[in-house]
Design a protein around this motif. Sequence first.
Motif, PDB file in Angstrom:
ATOM      1  N   ALA A  44       4.340  38.639  24.898  1.00 31.25           N
ATOM      2  CA  ALA A  44       5.449  39.194  24.108  1.00 31.25           C
ATOM      3  C   ALA A  44       6.793  38.955  24.795  1.00 31.25           C
ATOM      4  N   GLU A  45       6.821  39.072  26.111  1.00 30.04           N
ATOM      5  CA  GLU A  45       8.062  38.823  26.857  1.00 30.04           C
ATOM      6  C   GLU A  45       8.433  37.345  26.841  1.00 30.04           C
ATOM      7  N   ARG A  46       7.453  36.484  26.763  1.00 34.85           N
ATOM      8  CA  ARG A  46       7.685  35.036  26.795  1.00 34.85           C
ATOM      9  C   ARG A  46       7.968  34.460  25.405  1.00 34.85           C
ATOM     10  N   ARG A  47       7.702  35.216  24.368  1.00 34.99           N
ATOM     11  CA  ARG A  47       7.879  34.729  22.987  1.00 34.99           C
ATOM     12  C   ARG A  47       9.301  34.258  22.680  1.00 34.99           C
ATOM     13  N   PRO A  48      10.362  34.977  23.069  1.00 37.57           N
ATOM     14  CA  PRO A  48      11.714  34.467  22.776  1.00 37.57           C
ATOM     15  C   PRO A  48      11.963  33.080  23.388  1.00 37.57           C
ATOM     16  N   TRP A  49      11.427  32.829  24.585  1.00 37.85           N
ATOM     17  CA  TRP A  49      11.557  31.495  25.183  1.00 37.85           C
ATOM     18  C   TRP A  49      10.900  30.452  24.286  1.00 37.85           C
ATOM     19  N   LEU A  50       9.677  30.722  23.838  1.00 38.61           N
ATOM     20  CA  LEU A  50       8.982  29.759  22.975  1.00 38.61           C
ATOM     21  C   LEU A  50       9.777  29.522  21.694  1.00 38.61           C
ATOM     22  N   LEU A  51      10.265  30.579  21.079  1.00 35.37           N
ATOM     23  CA  LEU A  51      10.995  30.449  19.815  1.00 35.37           C
ATOM     24  C   LEU A  51      12.355  29.780  19.982  1.00 35.37           C
ATOM     25  N   SER A  52      12.868  29.703  21.213  1.00 35.60           N
ATOM     26  CA  SER A  52      14.152  29.032  21.445  1.00 35.60           C
ATOM     27  C   SER A  52      13.992  27.509  21.514  1.00 35.60           C
ATOM     28  N   HIS A  53      12.781  27.013  21.279  1.00 31.07           N
ATOM     29  CA  HIS A  53      12.484  25.580  21.314  1.00 31.07           C
ATOM     30  C   HIS A  53      11.913  25.154  19.960  1.00 31.07           C
ATOM     31  N   PRO A  54      12.774  24.904  18.966  1.00 33.77           N
ATOM     32  CA  PRO A  54      12.281  24.489  17.644  1.00 33.77           C
ATOM     33  C   PRO A  54      11.752  23.051  17.676  1.00 33.77           C
ATOM     34  N   VAL A  55      11.202  22.605  16.556  1.00 32.37           N
ATOM     35  CA  VAL A  55      10.632  21.248  16.494  1.00 32.37           C
ATOM     36  C   VAL A  55      11.691  20.165  16.366  1.00 32.37           C
ATOM     37  N   ASP A  56      12.955  20.557  16.184  1.00 33.37           N
ATOM     38  CA  ASP A  56      14.029  19.562  16.143  1.00 33.37           C
ATOM     39  C   ASP A  56      15.214  20.092  16.947  1.00 33.37           C
ATOM     40  N   GLY A  57      16.188  19.229  17.183  1.00 30.02           N
ATOM     41  CA  GLY A  57      17.345  19.640  17.955  1.00 30.02           C
ATOM     42  C   GLY A  57      17.178  19.329  19.428  1.00 30.02           C
ATOM     43  N   PRO A  58      18.165  19.717  20.238  1.00 33.11           N
ATOM     44  CA  PRO A  58      18.165  19.336  21.646  1.00 33.11           C
ATOM     45  C   PRO A  58      17.264  20.174  22.552  1.00 33.11           C
ATOM     46  N   HIS A  59      16.764  21.288  22.067  1.00 32.59           N
ATOM     47  CA  HIS A  59      15.947  22.172  22.912  1.00 32.59           C
ATOM     48  C   HIS A  59      14.514  22.135  22.410  1.00 32.59           C
ATOM     49  N   ARG A  60      13.711  21.329  23.064  1.00 36.79           N
ATOM     50  CA  ARG A  60      12.354  21.034  22.609  1.00 36.79           C
ATOM     51  C   ARG A  60      11.306  21.555  23.573  1.00 36.79           C
ATOM     52  N   LEU A  61      10.118  21.694  23.066  1.00 33.16           N
ATOM     53  CA  LEU A  61       8.946  22.061  23.842  1.00 33.16           C
ATOM     54  C   LEU A  61       7.811  21.135  23.436  1.00 33.16           C
ATOM     55  N   MET A  62       7.320  20.357  24.386  1.00 34.99           N
ATOM     56  CA  MET A  62       6.189  19.467  24.142  1.00 34.99           C
ATOM     57  C   MET A  62       5.002  19.994  24.950  1.00 34.99           C
ATOM     58  N   VAL A  63       3.833  20.032  24.305  1.00 28.51           N
ATOM     59  CA  VAL A  63       2.634  20.587  24.915  1.00 28.51           C
ATOM     60  C   VAL A  63       1.561  19.513  24.974  1.00 28.51           C
ATOM     61  N   ALA A  64       0.916  19.388  26.123  1.00 30.55           N
ATOM     62  CA  ALA A  64      -0.221  18.481  26.288  1.00 30.55           C
ATOM     63  C   ALA A  64      -1.495  19.312  26.201  1.00 30.55           C
ATOM     64  N   THR A  65      -2.427  18.848  25.368  1.00 30.58           N
ATOM     65  CA  THR A  65      -3.704  19.536  25.230  1.00 30.58           C
ATOM     66  C   THR A  65      -4.846  18.550  25.444  1.00 30.58           C
ATOM     67  N   ASP A  66      -5.960  19.095  25.827  1.00 31.37           N
ATOM     68  CA  ASP A  66      -7.189  18.331  25.907  1.00 31.37           C
ATOM     69  C   ASP A  66      -7.604  18.031  24.464  1.00 31.37           C
ATOM     70  N   ALA A  67      -7.703  16.744  24.105  1.00 34.35           N
ATOM     71  CA  ALA A  67      -7.972  16.364  22.714  1.00 34.35           C
ATOM     72  C   ALA A  67      -9.310  16.905  22.223  1.00 34.35           C
ATOM     73  N   ALA A  68     -10.286  17.026  23.092  1.00 35.86           N
ATOM     74  CA  ALA A  68     -11.608  17.481  22.666  1.00 35.86           C
ATOM     75  C   ALA A  68     -11.679  18.986  22.459  1.00 35.86           C
ATOM     76  N   TYR A  69     -11.002  19.759  23.312  1.00 38.29           N
ATOM     77  CA  TYR A  69     -11.152  21.218  23.275  1.00 38.29           C
ATOM     78  C   TYR A  69      -9.880  21.968  22.926  1.00 38.29           C
ATOM     79  N   GLY A  70      -8.748  21.293  22.927  1.00 35.31           N
ATOM     80  CA  GLY A  70      -7.485  21.938  22.594  1.00 35.31           C
ATOM     81  C   GLY A  70      -6.875  22.762  23.706  1.00 35.31           C
ATOM     82  N   ARG A  71      -7.479  22.747  24.906  1.00 34.77           N
ATOM     83  CA  ARG A  71      -6.950  23.525  26.036  1.00 34.77           C
ATOM     84  C   ARG A  71      -5.598  22.979  26.462  1.00 34.77           C
TER      85      ARG A  71
END
Length: 172
Positions: A44-71
């Motif tokens: 809950a405390e970290r949620r505002p950070w995540l939401l401050s990175h939309p899918v467009d614009g200069p502030h992005r968040l890219m996540v790497a996951t294990d393709a088989a398990y999604g980890r």
Amino acid sequence: MPPVHAEVQVRPGVEGDLVALTDLYNHYVRETAVTFDTVPFTPAERRPWLLSHPVDGPHRLMVATDAAYGRVLGYASSSPFRAKPAYATSVETTVYVAPDAGRRGIGTLLYQALFGALAGEGLHRAYAGIAQPNAASTRLHERFGFRYVGTYREVGHKFGRWWDVAWHEKEL
């Protein structure tokens, strides 16, 4: 271990990643001086950070996951460099890779995706502050064209000692 890119998917971060991203970040809060946060976060405390990175614009968040398990294996983000309006064309970038997923090229994949997503966003510079010592992070940033510009000496105090932060910049 050689890079295993076929097993890794890189995509924009979504709200469903919040718990895994918080757990990953909290490892670095508790165990390292890579971040100068000293108290672990709740999702809950970290949620505002995540939401401050939309899918467009200069502030992005890219996540790497294990393709088989999604980890979640790691993430890279671009965030405001400073709050004042004249800094709007600059971003601060960072990469965090799960401790058991290092040396697989995940940081490289994340930065490739991040800088690809930032192309055309009207940005001028990216900055990275790297707590010292951290040779692996320095090498990653240099591979992506960051150059060393200076060190803030003893700027952070964590685990009973002082830490330096080396600053690097990249022309975008």
